[in-house]
Motif scaffolding. Structure first.
Motif, PDB file in Angstrom:
ATOM      1  N   LEU A  69       0.815  -1.199   0.000  1.00 31.24           N
ATOM      2  CA  LEU A  69       0.000   0.000   0.000  1.00 31.24           C
ATOM      3  C   LEU A  69       0.856   1.259   0.000  1.00 31.24           C
ATOM      4  CD1 LEU A  69      -2.847  -1.028   2.482  1.00 31.24           C
ATOM      5  CD2 LEU A  69      -3.012  -0.743   0.011  1.00 31.24           C
ATOM      6  N   GLU A  70       1.963   1.253   0.791  1.00 32.31           N
ATOM      7  CA  GLU A  70       2.850   2.425   0.812  1.00 32.31           C
ATOM      8  C   GLU A  70       3.475   2.658  -0.549  1.00 32.31           C
ATOM      9  OE1 GLU A  70       5.634   1.709   3.865  1.00 32.31           O
ATOM     10  OE2 GLU A  70       4.201   1.929   5.528  1.00 32.31           O
ATOM     11  N   ARG A  71       3.967   1.561  -1.188  1.00 36.53           N
ATOM     12  CA  ARG A  71       4.574   1.724  -2.512  1.00 36.53           C
ATOM     13  C   ARG A  71       3.544   2.212  -3.523  1.00 36.53           C
ATOM     14  NH1 ARG A  71       7.201  -3.144  -1.030  1.00 36.53           N
ATOM     15  NH2 ARG A  71       5.637  -4.339  -2.194  1.00 36.53           N
ATOM     16  N   THR A  72       2.338   1.671  -3.427  1.00 34.37           N
ATOM     17  CA  THR A  72       1.291   2.115  -4.360  1.00 34.37           C
ATOM     18  C   THR A  72       0.956   3.585  -4.151  1.00 34.37           C
ATOM     19  OG1 THR A  72       0.379  -0.116  -4.364  1.00 34.37           O
ATOM     20  CG2 THR A  72      -1.047   1.650  -5.148  1.00 34.37           C
ATOM     21  N   THR A  73       0.941   4.029  -2.882  1.00 33.45           N
ATOM     22  CA  THR A  73       0.660   5.445  -2.598  1.00 33.45           C
ATOM     23  C   THR A  73       1.735   6.340  -3.182  1.00 33.45           C
ATOM     24  OG1 THR A  73      -0.474   4.775  -0.576  1.00 33.45           O
ATOM     25  CG2 THR A  73       0.189   7.082  -0.754  1.00 33.45           C
ATOM     26  N   VAL A  74       3.006   5.947  -3.018  1.00 34.10           N
ATOM     27  CA  VAL A  74       4.111   6.755  -3.568  1.00 34.10           C
ATOM     28  C   VAL A  74       4.004   6.829  -5.083  1.00 34.10           C
ATOM     29  CG1 VAL A  74       6.610   6.864  -3.827  1.00 34.10           C
ATOM     30  CG2 VAL A  74       5.614   6.274  -1.611  1.00 34.10           C
ATOM     31  N   LYS A  89       1.350   6.445  -6.988  1.00 37.31           N
ATOM     32  CA  LYS A  89       0.208   7.261  -7.384  1.00 37.31           C
ATOM     33  C   LYS A  89       0.493   8.753  -7.165  1.00 37.31           C
ATOM     34  CE  LYS A  89      -2.532   3.898  -8.561  1.00 37.31           C
ATOM     35  NZ  LYS A  89      -2.964   3.727  -9.967  1.00 37.31           N
ATOM     36  N   ARG A  90       1.218   9.099  -6.042  1.00 36.35           N
ATOM     37  CA  ARG A  90       1.520  10.511  -5.787  1.00 36.35           C
ATOM     38  C   ARG A  90       2.424  11.054  -6.889  1.00 36.35           C
ATOM     39  NH1 ARG A  90       3.436  10.011  -1.061  1.00 36.35           N
ATOM     40  NH2 ARG A  90       1.529  10.487   0.095  1.00 36.35           N
ATOM     41  N   ARG A  91       3.436  10.270  -7.263  1.00 37.10           N
ATOM     42  CA  ARG A  91       4.336  10.722  -8.328  1.00 37.10           C
ATOM     43  C   ARG A  91       3.593  10.911  -9.640  1.00 37.10           C
ATOM     44  NH1 ARG A  91       9.458   6.641  -7.130  1.00 37.10           N
ATOM     45  NH2 ARG A  91      10.130   7.645  -5.153  1.00 37.10           N
ATOM     46  N   ALA A  92       2.706   9.960  -9.942  1.00 35.31           N
ATOM     47  CA  ALA A  92       1.932  10.109 -11.169  1.00 35.31           C
ATOM     48  C   ALA A  92       1.047  11.345 -11.122  1.00 35.31           C
ATOM     49  CB  ALA A  92       1.080   8.854 -11.392  1.00 35.31           C
TER      50      ALA A  92
END
Length: 537
Positions: free
Chosen positions: A340-345, A347-350
């Motif tokens: 979840l943390e990696r997915t959040t990072v 998505k934030r970058r995108a």
């Protein structure tokens, strides 16, 4: 009787009339040969006459004698005459006065010994065999357990009693008797009619159609069994669609019916045994099979139980079955947070990449380009309309000049067309005005959208934009050190300031730090936009 002319005859011989002489010969022949037995071969036999009498001849190798069988005698004969049959005829010799012929009036007729009957039987057997009536491929199998048995025999003889007694002892079923004569004149026709009658029965008839037929008779001589050698009986048996058992005579007696039937029984009792099985044997066999079936089922269940126990011992326990899935579940649960943390990072970058392309200067530039393109189109439209109006005026002028030469009767129509043209011109001007108004309204709406997206509207609500020495907006306070020169832009203007430390209850103006020289910030010119604008929302 002495004729009167005889007295005047020169001789003493008695004179007779033809009738008298014929009658005298007839009486003499009948008195001398009133009961004779004549052996000879039948010749010229064509069957009974329409009157019922039969006329033919008896001959040997040298002589011939006419013969007659009167209707009453013919019906009582045990054998019917056949062409070429050697017979022994018993009767009397008589004459027929109308033709001066003598003949034998037969009272009894019998074959000339067993050899003649056997020769006739063999000839008939070859004839019917050549037609295929005795072929084995025409034989039908007997039903294993018939429900109805049809019997063709005499109702008063011992045959029917033997058959009924044997069937009741072995397996009682329904028996239908078709009574017939089994010997004498007409017995063959009755037997054939009985066989065909049983085959003609249908499902809806009162008498049920038999499943098997038994044609039976007791023992006797060849003459006694001759009815079952008749051609009509053999053909009826060969045509029968119901399986047929022949039970004629004893085991040593053979008839043509035995060859045509589906099965030959040595005796009528043997025919009953062939028709039905023994019920007691079937019950015993059924009980034996049931016992074997129960034992087989019990052994099969035991084998299945043993196999099931072996499979149960080989199966792993519940904890062993769930150990590996449980471990995979724990590992997946542990990696869920990191995922979840990696997915959040990611998505934030995108999101930041996409939001970086939504700058105010890009939107402003695109709106300016659209506004410029719209102005260009409006200018081109105005020029096109002017050119079109000039062209129409010139065309109208030329048309008006050409109309002056027309007769006066066309001037009224020309005036009406001119009024229509003027109205069309007003309509065109009105449409152009409406088009320009819609274009101005669209530009005004896009300008309002641009103003709503501008950060200056946010400043009107009490917010401010803080920039560093390079005129870049500052988003976070964590990266700003003390003593840095900044500028603060409000809705009505911009001021300069210096950053300091934040302490509760301290007055920033009473700080002991010596004042730092202020760096003069370049004053932005009117109409300039910042190079980079951060979000304030």
């Amino acid at each position: 009787m002495t004729s009167p002319i005889a007295q005047e005859s020169p001789t003493n011989l008695t004179e007779f009339s033809v009738s008298e002489l014929s009658g005298s010969i007839k009486r003499t022949m009948e008195n001398a040969f009133d009961h004779v037995r004549v052996r000879g071969e039948i010749s010229g036999y064509r069957g009974p006459h329409s009157s019922g009498h039969a006329y033919f001849s008896l001959k040997d190798d040298r002589s011939r004698i006419d013969a007659v069988i009167w209707k009453g005698t013919f019906s009582r004969l045990r054998f019917r005459p056949e062409e070429g049959m050697e017979v022994i005829a018993t009767g009397k010799i008589t004459t027929f006065p109308g033709s001066s012929k003598y003949q034998i009036v037969i009272e009894n007729l019998e074959p000339a010994g067993a050899g003649a009957l056997m020769a006739l039987l063999e000839e008939r057997r070859r004839k019917l065999g050549a037609e295929g009536l005795f072929d084995q491929d025409r034989k039908q199998p007997l039903p294993y357990l018939p429900r109805v048995i049809g019997v063709v025999t005499s109702p008063t003889g011992a045959v029917i009693r033997d058959i009924l007694h044997r069937i009741s002892d072995r397996f009682p079923v329904h028996v239908v008797l078709w009574p017939v004569k089994v010997q004498g004149e007409g017995s063959g026709e009755e037997v054939a009619a009985a066989i065909r009658g049983f085959n003609a029965l249908g499902p809806g008839d009162a008498i049920r159609r038999p499943d098997v037929l038994i044609v039976g008779r007791g023992g006797g001589s060849l003459e006694d069994l001759w009815s079952f050698n008749d051609e009509i009986v053999v053909r009826a048996a060969a045509e029968s669609r119901i399986p047929l058992i022949s039970a004629v005579g004893h085991e040593t007696d053979w008839t043509l019916l035995d060859h045509a039937a589906d099965v030959r029984a040595p005796t009528p009792t043997g025919a009953a045994e062939m028709a039905v099985p023994v019920k007691a044997d079937l019950d015993a066999q059924l009980a034996s099979l049931a016992a074997r079936l129960r034992g087989c089922a019990a052994r099969h269940m035991d084998h299945r139980k043993q196999a099931l126990r072996a499979l149960v011992r080989a199966l792993p326990s519940l904890d062993q079955l769930l150990a590996l899935p449980r471990r995979r579940f724990d590992e997946a649960a542990a990696g869920l947070g990191r995922g979840l943390e990696r997915t959040t990072v990611v998505k934030r970058r995108a999101f930041e990449r996409v939001s970086s392309g939504l700058r105010l200067d890009l939107l402003t530039g695109r709106l300016q380009q659209q506004r410029q393109a719209l102005n260009d189109r409006l200018l081109r439209a105005d020029r096109c309309l002017e050119r079109r109006a000039l062209s129409e005026r010139g065309r109208l002028s030329r048309f008006e000049a050409s109309l002056k030469s027309l007769p006066a009767r066309l001037l009224g129509q020309i005036q009406r067309e001119r009024q229509h043209l003027v109205a069309f011109g007003r309509h065109a001007d009105t449409a152009m005005s409406h088009t320009l108004a819609r274009s101005r309204s669209a530009i005004s709406a896009q300008d309002r959208v641009l103003q709503s997206l501008s950060y200056k509207n946010v400043l009107q609500r009490g917010f401010a934009v803080i920039r560093d020495e390079d005129n870049h907006p500052l988003i976070r306070a964590a990266g700003i050190g003390e003593g840095r020169a900044i500028s603060v832009e409000f809705a009505d203007g911009r001021i300069s300031a210096v950053t300091g430390s934040e302490a509760p209850g301290d007055d920033p103006s009473s700080s002991t730090r010596p004042p730092q020289p202020k760096k003069k910030l370049p004053k932005p010119e009117a109409g300039d936009q910042p190079a980079k604008q951060g979000t304030l929302f």
